[in-house]
Design an enzyme around this catalytic site. Structure first.
Site, PDB file in Angstrom:
ATOM      1  N   ASP A  49       1.310   9.762   0.786  1.00  0.00           N
ATOM      2  CA  ASP A  49       0.354   8.660   0.676  1.00  0.00           C
ATOM      3  C   ASP A  49      -1.072   9.173   0.692  1.00  0.00           C
ATOM      4  O   ASP A  49      -1.650   9.344   1.752  1.00  0.00           O
ATOM      5  CB  ASP A  49       0.588   7.678   1.826  1.00  0.00           C
ATOM      6  CG  ASP A  49      -0.248   6.427   1.695  1.00  0.00           C
ATOM      7  OD1 ASP A  49      -0.792   6.192   0.614  1.00  0.00           O
ATOM      8  OD2 ASP A  49      -0.363   5.688   2.687  1.00  0.00           O
ATOM      9  N   GLU A  80      -8.807   3.654  -0.722  1.00  0.00           N
ATOM     10  CA  GLU A  80      -7.773   2.610  -0.737  1.00  0.00           C
ATOM     11  C   GLU A  80      -7.369   2.235   0.678  1.00  0.00           C
ATOM     12  O   GLU A  80      -7.106   1.082   0.972  1.00  0.00           O
ATOM     13  CB  GLU A  80      -6.545   3.103  -1.515  1.00  0.00           C
ATOM     14  CG  GLU A  80      -5.495   2.026  -1.761  1.00  0.00           C
ATOM     15  CD  GLU A  80      -4.464   1.892  -0.655  1.00  0.00           C
ATOM     16  OE1 GLU A  80      -3.720   0.902  -0.664  1.00  0.00           O
ATOM     17  OE2 GLU A  80      -4.389   2.758   0.240  1.00  0.00           O
ATOM     18  N   GLU A  81      -7.322   3.233   1.571  1.00  0.00           N
ATOM     19  CA  GLU A  81      -6.716   2.992   2.884  1.00  0.00           C
ATOM     20  C   GLU A  81      -7.523   2.065   3.779  1.00  0.00           C
ATOM     21  O   GLU A  81      -6.947   1.265   4.511  1.00  0.00           O
ATOM     22  CB  GLU A  81      -6.492   4.325   3.627  1.00  0.00           C
ATOM     23  CG  GLU A  81      -5.440   5.229   2.998  1.00  0.00           C
ATOM     24  CD  GLU A  81      -4.032   4.666   3.082  1.00  0.00           C
ATOM     25  OE1 GLU A  81      -3.851   3.541   3.568  1.00  0.00           O
ATOM     26  OE2 GLU A  81      -3.108   5.360   2.640  1.00  0.00           O
TER      27      GLU A  81
HETATM   28 ZN   LIG Z   1      -1.360   4.620  -0.200  1.00  0.00          ZN
END
Ligand SMILES: [Zn+2]
Length: 467
Positions: free
Chosen positions: A301, A335-336
């Site tokens: 991720d 994004e996080e």
């Molecule tokens: Zn992600």
């Protein structure tokens, strides 16, 4: 007899004629496409280098939370890699991102009767405020949901630490559904508790695991309530806390965290393109996010999605495929904990009047690809489903309605761009996601490269056949 012979001959002639016609029916897979899809998968499995790129990103650069040095180095690296690949255009898009740091200290412990302590495994939830330097000590109210906090009300919540302990539903085969079913506790739980006067929040980690590895992630404070410290406990720690509470309702929990907020930092999305030969102004986007949580290497991720996005362009380039449309890889920032990169990208696309045919996000880990989730018209969905026979059943076996990703959602919301999310085998993802276990050694080369292949194949099919 004679009549039936004539009839049979006519039938045979008709069948031969149909087969000899120089076109195939629309619903039949085009054999040229099948050949190209096979060539793409052959290439990634034999020569693909997504894995080597990921090795560098994880082991040489490491954690990449927005605003950190790691994120800045990842931007430089992404740009350099795409320039060295000789893509037609490589550039950065400036974006201001939030900057939060975990700080050195994270302690949670059950204060036992008679002076003993039981230390718990804990990580601050991303974006949390710190406790006082001396820490926070308070009684604990265990709840299963945000609604339960409202039902208990100020009388039971005020002055306490709220403990959200609703478990990840192990029954879903698609673990993403279970994550979605539990993550409100982390994202919205802190402000919900603060609304009724809580002093702090701990949650059971949103994870499919039974180990004691805590999983962080983002929270969203509401503007109109106090910002209170919030932390995630390992699943075993959460079970120890609930067992202790069953013995002693008035036990106290001690929490000490030194995380902090710093001013916004200038950062970038990294963009690389292969220019279309027939429709250079029409864009097919593939992207992942370059930022990661701070506690590990962000291998699954979303290092995986970042290197796959570069890998898609590399693969098509190495196979000498000349795309009709412009194919653009985007490594999104933030994004996080804010999605500012995705928002900035969509804003700039609007200003430049860019036309996106489709946007595809890969942010489900570097596991075996299983399908695509698609947010588009029924006609587009049907057309994409007609391509399923090109894929080996052990890779892409379904195309479902509904999908995309956090970074490309604004493109759909603002301009109606169809979006696609790569779906992977999700059984291991939520053991690893947002925890210290998200490291390079948890990624397997063939699985990662199959993902690159699935994305490259889909993009080839869109480019050649349109939507
Ligand atoms: Zn992600």
């Amino acid at each position: 007899m004679k009549r039936s012979h004539t009839y049979l001959a006519l039938l045979l002639f008709g069948a031969v004629l149909l087969n000899a016609l120089p076109f195939h029916r629309d619903e039949d897979p085009d054999p040229d496409d099948t050949k190209m899809v096979k060539a793409i998968f052959d290439y990634v499995l034999v020569k693909g280098e997504s894995y080597q790129l990921l090795d560098h990103l994880c082991n040489q650069i490491g954690p990449r939370l927005s605003g950190s040095d790691g994120a800045a180095r990842a931007v430089e690296w992404g740009k350099k890699v795409m320039e060295e690949d000789g893509f037609d255009r490589v550039y950065l898009q400036e974006v201001m991102v939030p900057h939060w740091e975990r700080g050195g200290q994270e302690i949670a412990k059950i204060m036992l009767k008679g002076g003993g302590e039981d230390p718990l495994n804990v990580l601050a939830i991303g974006g949390s405020v710190a406790t006082d330097p001396d820490g926070l000590t308070a009684e604990v109210v265990e709840v299963q949901s945000l609604d339960e906090v409202a039902e208990l009300g100020e009388e039971k919540i005020k002055g306490k630490i709220v403990f959200y302990n609703r478990a990840f539903d192990q029954r879903n085969i698609n673990t993403g559904a279970s994550y979605g079913g539990a993550v409100d506790q982390r994202v919205a739980g802190p402000s919900q508790a603060a609304k009724y006067g809580a002093l702090g929040v701990v949650i059971r980690s949103v994870s499919s695991s039974f180990d004691d590895e805590p999983h962080t992630g983002t929270l969203r404070y509401k503007d109109d309530v106090a910002r209170i410290p919030a932390a995630a406990l390992g699943v075993q720690s959460a079970m120890r806390l609930t067992a202790a509470l069953h013995k002693n309702r008035s036990l106290k929990l001690y929490l000490n965290m030194s995380c902090r907020w710093l001013p916004d930092v200038k950062s970038y999305n990294v963009v690389g393109e292969l220019t279309g030969s027939e429709h250079p102004d029409e864009i097919i986007l593939v992207g992942g996010h370059l930022d990661s949580w701070d506690v590990a290497q962000g291998a699954h991720d979303d290092g995986a999605g970042s290197v796959q996005s570069i890998g898609v362009l590399r693969t098509l380039q190495q196979l000498n495929y000349k795309p009709k449309h412009t194919i653009r890889a985007v490594l999104f920032m933030n994004e996080e904990n804010g999605s500012r990169g995705g928002k900035k990208y969509a804003e700039l696309a609007g200003k430049k009047n860019e036309k996106h045919i489709i946007a595809i996000e890969t942010d489900a880990g570097g596991f075996v690809p299983r399908g695509f989730g698609v947010t588009a018209s029924d006609a587009t969905l049907a057309k994409m489903r007609s391509w399923l026979p090109h894929f080996d059943i052990n890779t892409i076996s379904y195309i479902n309605k509904g999908g995309g990703g956090a970074d490309i959602r604004p493109l759909n919301a603002m301009y109606g761009v169809p979006t696609v999310g790569l779906r992977t085998d999700s059984q291991r993802y939520f053991y690893i996601h947002h925890s210290r276990l998200d490291v390079f050694s948890a990624v397997y080369r063939r699985e990662l490269e199959l993902g690159t292949g699935a994305l490259a194949a889909l993009i080839y099919l869109v480019d050649k056949n349109g939507l």
